[in-house]
Design a protein around this motif. Structure first.
Motif, PDB file in Angstrom:
ATOM      1  N   VAL B  12      53.464  -3.752   0.959  1.00  0.00           N
ATOM      2  CA  VAL B  12      52.282  -3.158   0.311  1.00  0.00           C
ATOM      3  C   VAL B  12      51.905  -1.900   1.101  1.00  0.00           C
ATOM      4  O   VAL B  12      51.142  -1.964   2.060  1.00  0.00           O
ATOM      5  N   ASN B  13      52.521  -0.776   0.722  1.00  0.00           N
ATOM      6  CA  ASN B  13      52.229   0.492   1.403  1.00  0.00           C
ATOM      7  C   ASN B  13      51.088   1.242   0.739  1.00  0.00           C
ATOM      8  O   ASN B  13      50.253   1.828   1.402  1.00  0.00           O
ATOM      9  N   TYR B  14      51.110   1.222  -0.583  1.00  0.00           N
ATOM     10  CA  TYR B  14      50.123   1.965  -1.357  1.00  0.00           C
ATOM     11  C   TYR B  14      49.545   1.078  -2.444  1.00  0.00           C
ATOM     12  O   TYR B  14      50.253   0.238  -3.007  1.00  0.00           O
ATOM     13  N   VAL B  15      48.275   1.261  -2.736  1.00  0.00           N
ATOM     14  CA  VAL B  15      47.706   0.678  -3.957  1.00  0.00           C
ATOM     15  C   VAL B  15      46.998   1.815  -4.681  1.00  0.00           C
ATOM     16  O   VAL B  15      46.220   2.562  -4.070  1.00  0.00           O
ATOM     17  N   SER B  16      47.289   1.945  -5.968  1.00  0.00           N
ATOM     18  CA  SER B  16      46.648   2.998  -6.758  1.00  0.00           C
ATOM     19  C   SER B  16      46.060   2.407  -8.022  1.00  0.00           C
ATOM     20  O   SER B  16      46.587   1.440  -8.564  1.00  0.00           O
ATOM     21  N   GLY B  17      44.965   2.974  -8.453  1.00  0.00           N
ATOM     22  CA  GLY B  17      44.376   2.523  -9.710  1.00  0.00           C
ATOM     23  C   GLY B  17      42.930   2.954  -9.799  1.00  0.00           C
ATOM     24  O   GLY B  17      42.364   3.497  -8.848  1.00  0.00           O
ATOM     25  N   SER B  18      42.358   2.700 -10.952  1.00  0.00           N
ATOM     26  CA  SER B  18      40.936   2.992 -11.082  1.00  0.00           C
ATOM     27  C   SER B  18      40.153   1.875 -10.424  1.00  0.00           C
ATOM     28  O   SER B  18      40.682   0.798 -10.154  1.00  0.00           O
ATOM     29  N   ALA B  19      38.859   2.146 -10.185  1.00  0.00           N
ATOM     30  CA  ALA B  19      38.096   1.212  -9.335  1.00  0.00           C
ATOM     31  C   ALA B  19      36.839   0.707 -10.030  1.00  0.00           C
ATOM     32  O   ALA B  19      36.408   1.247 -11.065  1.00  0.00           O
ATOM     33  N   VAL B  20      36.272  -0.353  -9.444  1.00  0.00           N
ATOM     34  CA  VAL B  20      35.025  -0.908  -9.931  1.00  0.00           C
ATOM     35  C   VAL B  20      34.093  -1.117  -8.733  1.00  0.00           C
ATOM     36  O   VAL B  20      34.510  -1.665  -7.718  1.00  0.00           O
ATOM     37  N   PRO B  21      32.854  -0.613  -8.837  1.00  0.00           N
ATOM     38  CA  PRO B  21      31.936  -0.795  -7.699  1.00  0.00           C
ATOM     39  C   PRO B  21      31.185  -2.129  -7.826  1.00  0.00           C
ATOM     40  O   PRO B  21      30.643  -2.434  -8.887  1.00  0.00           O
ATOM     41  N   ILE B  22      31.167  -2.904  -6.767  1.00  0.00           N
ATOM     42  CA  ILE B  22      30.374  -4.128  -6.736  1.00  0.00           C
ATOM     43  C   ILE B  22      29.383  -3.960  -5.593  1.00  0.00           C
ATOM     44  O   ILE B  22      29.742  -4.091  -4.427  1.00  0.00           O
ATOM     45  N   ARG B  23      28.159  -3.632  -5.961  1.00  0.00           N
ATOM     46  CA  ARG B  23      27.187  -3.272  -4.925  1.00  0.00           C
ATOM     47  C   ARG B  23      26.436  -4.483  -4.383  1.00  0.00           C
ATOM     48  O   ARG B  23      26.193  -5.444  -5.102  1.00  0.00           O
ATOM     49  N   GLY B  24      26.048  -4.386  -3.118  1.00  0.00           N
ATOM     50  CA  GLY B  24      25.244  -5.430  -2.491  1.00  0.00           C
ATOM     51  C   GLY B  24      25.908  -5.958  -1.230  1.00  0.00           C
ATOM     52  O   GLY B  24      27.131  -6.076  -1.159  1.00  0.00           O
ATOM     53  N   ASN B  25      25.077  -6.256  -0.220  1.00  0.00           N
ATOM     54  CA  ASN B  25      25.583  -6.849   1.016  1.00  0.00           C
ATOM     55  C   ASN B  25      25.604  -8.377   0.878  1.00  0.00           C
ATOM     56  O   ASN B  25      24.921  -8.942   0.037  1.00  0.00           O
ATOM     57  N   ASP B  26      26.380  -8.998   1.752  1.00  0.00           N
ATOM     58  CA  ASP B  26      26.396 -10.472   1.834  1.00  0.00           C
ATOM     59  C   ASP B  26      26.726 -11.134   0.498  1.00  0.00           C
ATOM     60  O   ASP B  26      26.107 -12.138   0.131  1.00  0.00           O
ATOM     61  N   ILE B  27      27.641 -10.582  -0.257  1.00  0.00           N
ATOM     62  CA  ILE B  27      28.063 -11.271  -1.487  1.00  0.00           C
ATOM     63  C   ILE B  27      28.999 -12.398  -1.068  1.00  0.00           C
ATOM     64  O   ILE B  27      30.078 -12.170  -0.526  1.00  0.00           O
ATOM     65  N   ASP B  28      28.510 -13.637  -1.278  1.00  0.00           N
ATOM     66  CA  ASP B  28      29.206 -14.797  -0.721  1.00  0.00           C
ATOM     67  C   ASP B  28      30.216 -15.370  -1.709  1.00  0.00           C
ATOM     68  O   ASP B  28      30.227 -15.023  -2.892  1.00  0.00           O
TER      69      ASP B  28
END
Lengths: 473, 213
Positions: B12-28
């Motif tokens: 696994v040298n590279y990972v490419s793709g579009s992204a999704v933001p998951i905001r917030g600290n301490d997501i358990d």
């Protein structure tokens, strides 16, 4: 880097080799397995045509999904029955000992290991459960692993790990009346944060720790992971050795005690050991601690005000705001008087005999509040049996508690024991995450067993020291 | 270990793709995959339950969550904040994310067991400071189809006109880049030394050590 600590010594004794990744391959002295995280690992072994390398260093029990009311087979819930059957098949095929409910030895994996003497000082212990840190109370190096690592351990008897730093947490002085081991660890997590321990192993030391029995030490090591530390330990001492002597293993093999004791003594941290960090806590200042939020680090003394989010570090403010909204608490207030619907005395943190005895002494002759559903779930069948013999079951039932069979139960709501709707629960467990106890609107307040007893009777979070005369942990 | 299947472990040298933001600290992990979905004996099908209670209300109606948004459905990179994946050791958490379509996670910090579980699946967990992550999350929000390139070995992430330095834990980087993140066969090849170690340890009984193969 730390030097001369128990962690360093146990690590070195178990290191097989350095892997090309820079990780060390560590020999695993005890692999505990249960029904939730192991079936997929056994499946991977079958796919790869691999066998269990060290079945006699592996031990199984069933705890997460096991019903605590009606345990007759097949279990009422099909999924639970399937998981149990799968575990039965896997341990039978591999020749792994299984403390199933018919043996009288079943219970939460972190309760039964120490009971049977499987847990010993200086062992490396792993389990697919983050609260494996519990076993560090005996001076073992114990940590939770994921299912792919379970596959590794089953197939090779080893695990790939990176060595961590060691933080010594020195708890000086004596605990006050009504203050328990649970309060110490909630205070540690409150101060250092839920990620303060990432990259560290915690060594708990000092007078307050040394004065604790093994059960109290287990409660503290258990919650190391809630502070981000994958493992925590206490150096073994006479209290540890006395416990070991009474366990099945050393009752059956008394000569092994004298044979192994020098090893146990040898792995204690040296007096001049070097630590990467040291934190000191004054036990005399502690009062009962409860959580006000939705992470175990959101705790306060029972007489302290809930913090204003704005007064917290910037990265904690959002979490605090959301937590206060979920819990429906206001900054500036104390948690005393917070109404509860459920009282849960159980879990791998606090469901051992002294926990039950302490709570029973408090509820004896009293009645659970009319609006409260209260249950006691012993940590193991042995705890249950002894508690029944001692009359604790009668005391709890007369006070209005339900008395259940052993399992994880309402700590994580994988069986039928769950919060409903937005119920608030006074809980002796270890996590107050949103949804943790089975309802996404449920509200969990973490506290010691004594505080759970007080809350059950008063119908609200209360200071156990004001309930009636209590003895210290 | 005659007959054991050789497992191909990709680098696994590279990972490419579009992204999704998951905001917030301490997501358990209880939020990533609620425990009631763990009553299964395989990981198959966990993808649809990722973040379930954050995505659906009691009547299974969709709530506002990036995983529900049409524009993020093809995302393969997740951008998170601090202490992501804290809580239990359940590998069900990264398994659910992987089966939803996530191949790499960029964040401020990760809980240790979670990061280890990701590595065991070949999923990089790369870190950067809070400001960098928030800027990246904002960019992803504005560019849901925008490509993000993670260069694991060079510890760099490229998006739009930006290239940022990120951190990949040393052991994780080596394991991914050299294709040794699945450690079973590697460790099995040391079986002789493992036996020797077992014999050396005072608490391991002879009867617990199987005969050499």
């Amino acid at each position: 880097m730390s030097e001369g600590t128990l962690y360093d010594k146990v690590w070195d004794r178990h290191k097989v080799t350095r892997l090309p990744t820079g990780q060390d391959q560590l020999f695993v002295g005890l692999h505990l397995i249960h029904e939730v995280t192991s079936p997929q690992a056994f499946g991977m072994l079958r796919e790869r045509d691999l066998e269990v390398a060290y079945p006699k260093l592996t031990h199984a029990t069933v705890d997460h999904i096991v019903p605590t009311a009606d345990q007759s087979r097949p279990y009422e819930e099909d999924a639970a029955e399937e998981m149990m059957s799968e575990l039965e098949r896997n341990v039978r095929d591999a020749g792994i000992d299984f403390s199933d409910p018919t043996t009288g030895d079943q219970g939460i994996v972190h309760v039964i290991g120490p009971e049977q003497g499987l847990t010993q000082p200086g062992k490396t212990i792993v389990c697919g459960d983050s609260h494996t840190s519990t076993h560090g109370a005996f001076g073992a190096l114990a940590f939770g692993i994921g299912t792919s690592q379970i596959r590794d351990v089953l197939a090779t008897g080893t695990v790939a790990m990176e060595k961590q730093k060691v933080r010594k947490i020195q708890v000086d002085g004596e605990l006050g009346e009504g203050v328990e081991a649970k309060d110490i660890v909630l205070e540690i997590i409150r101060r250092l944060g839920t990620e303060g321990g990432v990259g560290y192993v915690y060594e708990y030391a000092g007078e307050a720790i040394e004065n604790l029995g093994m059960e109290g030490r287990m409660s503290i090591c258990n919650m190391s992971i809630e502070g981000g530390a994958r493992a925590g330990y206490v150096n073994p001492d006479e209290t540890t050795y006395e416990w070991m002597k009474e366990t099945d293993y050393f009752q059956d093999n008394p000569e092994r005690f004298e044979e192994l004791k020098p090893y146990w003594e040898s792995i204690r941290s040296d007096d001049d050991a070097a630590y990467d960090d040291v934190v000191t806590i004054d036990a005399t200042e502690l009062e009962p601690v409860v959580t006000w939020g939705t992470t175990p680090g959101q705790g306060i003394g029972i007489s302290d005000p809930i913090p204003e989010p704005e007064s917290l570090p910037a990265d904690k403010q959002d979490t605090a705001r959301r937590a206060q909204e979920h819990m429906r608490v206001e900054p500036g207030e104390t948690m005393e008087g917070y109404e509860i619907d459920v009282a849960f005395l159980g879990s791998c943190t606090n469901a051992r005999l002294p926990d039950l005895r302490r709570a029973a002494a408090l509820v004896e002759g009293q009645q659970v509040h009319d609006d409260v559903r209260a249950l006691v779930v012993p940590g193991s069948q042995r705890v249950q049996e002894t508690a029944e013999q001692e009359g604790l079951k009668d005391i709890f039932e007369e006070a209005g508690f339900e008395w259940r069979n052993a399992g994880c139960s309402m700590c994580l709501g994988m069986n039928e024991d769950q919060l409903e709707g937005d119920e608030a629960c006074a809980s002796s467990s270890n996590r107050n995450f949103v949804g943790r106890q089975g309802s996404k609107d449920g509200r969990t307040v973490l506290m010691s067993p004594g505080m759970v007893a007080a809350a059950a009777i008063n119908g609200e979070v209360s200071d156990v020291r004001e309930l009636k005369e209590v003895t210290t942990a | 270990m005659s007959g054991a299947e050789e497992v191909e472990i990709p680098e696994v040298n590279y990972v490419s793709g579009s992204a999704v933001p998951i905001r917030g600290n301490d997501i358990d992990t209880d939020q990533i995959i609620p425990a009631r979905f763990m009553k299964v004996v395989t990981f198959d099908g966990l993808g649809e339950f990722a973040f379930f209670d954050l995505r659906f209300d009691d009547d299974d109606n969709q709530k506002e969550h990036p995983f529900n948004e049409e524009r993020f459905q093809d995302s393969s990179v997740m951008v998170v904040n601090s202490n992501f994946g804290c809580g239990s050791s359940r590998e069900h958490a990264p398994q659910a994310l992987m089966r939803w379509g996530i191949d790499a996670i960029i964040g401020e910090s990760f809980a240790e067991i979670f990061a280890g579980n990701c590595l065991a699946l070949g999923i990089p967990t790369v870190t950067a400071d809070s400001e960098t992550i928030q800027a990246l999350q904002d960019w992803v929000d504005a560019n849901p189809d925008g490509e993000i390139d993670i260069d694991v070995e060079a510890e760099q992430v490229t998006y739009g006109d930006e290239t940022i330095d990120v951190t990949v834990d040393d052991a994780q980087r080596k394991a991914l880049v050299e294709g040794v993140w699945d450690t079973t066969a590697l460790m099995k090849s040391n079986a002789g030394e493992v036996r020797k170690k077992a014999q050396e340890l005072p608490y391991v009984e002879d009867a617990a050590i199987p005969d050499a193969e």
